[in-house]
Design an enzyme around this catalytic site. Sequence first.
Site, PDB file in Angstrom:
ATOM      1  N   TYR A   1      17.614  29.457   7.800  1.00 37.66           N
ATOM      2  CA  TYR A   1      16.121  30.637   8.949  1.00 37.66           C
ATOM      3  C   TYR A   1      15.696  30.369  10.118  1.00 37.66           C
ATOM      4  CZ  TYR A   1      13.768  30.478   4.015  1.00 37.66           C
ATOM      5  OH  TYR A   1      13.582  30.362   2.755  1.00 37.66           O
TER       6      TYR A   1
ATOM      7  N   LYS B   1       0.916  -1.266  -0.397  1.00 40.53           N
ATOM      8  CA  LYS B   1       0.303   0.354  -0.573  1.00 40.53           C
ATOM      9  C   LYS B   1       1.138   1.233  -0.190  1.00 40.53           C
ATOM     10  CE  LYS B   1      -0.705  -0.365   5.051  1.00 40.53           C
ATOM     11  NZ  LYS B   1      -1.229  -0.216   6.424  1.00 40.53           N
TER      12      LYS B   1
HETATM   13  C1  LIG Z   1      -0.421  -1.347   6.646  1.00 45.28           C
HETATM   14  C2  LIG Z   1      -0.759  -2.916   7.294  1.00 45.28           C
HETATM   15  C3  LIG Z   1      -0.345  -3.992   7.686  1.00 45.28           C
HETATM   16  C4  LIG Z   1       1.560  -4.076   7.337  1.00 45.28           C
HETATM   17  O1  LIG Z   1       1.841  -3.519   9.231  1.00 45.28           O
HETATM   18  P1  LIG Z   1       3.604  -3.110   9.121  1.00 45.28           P
HETATM   19  O2  LIG Z   1       3.855  -2.740  10.452  1.00 45.28           O
HETATM   20  O3  LIG Z   1       3.909  -2.197   8.234  1.00 45.28           O
HETATM   21  O4  LIG Z   1       3.942  -4.446   9.137  1.00 45.28           O
HETATM   22  C5  LIG Z   1      -0.663  -5.421   7.700  1.00 45.28           C
HETATM   23  N1  LIG Z   1      -1.901  -5.351   8.395  1.00 45.28           N
HETATM   24  C6  LIG Z   1      -2.816  -4.113   8.099  1.00 45.28           C
HETATM   25  C7  LIG Z   1      -4.059  -4.636   8.458  1.00 45.28           C
HETATM   26  C8  LIG Z   1      -2.538  -3.588   7.693  1.00 45.28           C
HETATM   27  O5  LIG Z   1      -2.813  -2.146   7.369  1.00 45.28           O
END
Ligand SMILES: *Cc1c(COP(=O)(O)O)cnc(C)c1O
Length: 351
Positions: free
Chosen positions: A250, A33
Amino acid sequence: MRPLCAEIRLDRLRENYQTLKQIHGGKMLAVLKADAYGHGALRCAHALADIADGFAVAFLEEAAELRRGGIANPIVLLEGVFEAAEYAEVERLNLWPVVGNQWQLESLLAHEWQKPVQVWLKMDSGMHRTGFFPHEYAPAYTALAQSGKVAAIVKTSHYACADEEERGMTEMQTEAFDLACAHLAGEESLANSAAALAYPQARRDWGRAGLALYGIDPFLGHDPRFKPVMRLVTEIFGEKVLQPHEPIGYGASFYTKRSTRVGLAAGGYADGYPRRAATGTPVAVAGRRSRILGRVSMDMLTLELADHEGIGSEVELWGDTVDINEVAAAAGTIAYELLCNVKRAKFVYIQ
Ligand SMILES: *Cc1c(COP(=O)(O)O)cnc(C)c1O
């Protein structure tokens, strides 16, 4: 050309996947994702396609990108659909939707499926974001199972605190899940990266690894079993020597204490490098650890140079010498957010 570059080491992605799958046992979803946590989802998917049991993305459009790019592995939609009409695309693209609430369930059952769909039925075992409460779970499961529209149901839930020291919450969620699933057949999926590493009882039929897949230790330390996939590098393109008691950048937030060689590196908050990472945040100049001086600007940042370093020296913002968890801590955030924010950099993929 501006030298800011995100090197993506795909060989390491494959190694991390194998390591996670071996630790977890069973099957492992590679979570892609958010454009594979900023690494480039399609490139990562192709690099993993021959070894990955499946991929996970947040929503339909992310999955469609992978299918358009020729990815044929199973793909789970972690948030399920956002409108009933999306189930037609779920079917056309052969995706596995999460069902996490009543309207997603009812609209799935209302869809005319040409062939039965594989569903991931989500339980809210305590995080209280999505999912059916434990007492609602068996009725939801039964409605799906008896509909004739569902090929298989994977029972799933997500942990709120698997990366934290306190273990009680994760143990409680696991117990709630097991109790509510006691008489329901089918595969199960509980563990994200942290849970796969720290909770043997969370290792079920399917793991779901994100952060550790990209080589980052979910416990904010440095786990040598995982190799950072991204290396964010740039170069020094300006240098000057400042006298003692001179301000930098800055807000004049930093004053030199002594005569100081200051380097100007291409990379700033518009590229996703966090503005809150101020004086003292580690960087590496040609492999030597150094530090940021003053505030991070939109397009550049200033850092301390040794005598022999100057224009053209390589600067690693995070990767091998500087752990991204260190930068995240300095900026008051987490590695996930930093990775997802990288932009304007040139992405270079290394096999
Ligand atoms: C993003 C996500 C993961 C992966 O989690 P990590 O901590 O990056 O390993 C697993 N399950 C769900 C439902 C998620 O949304």
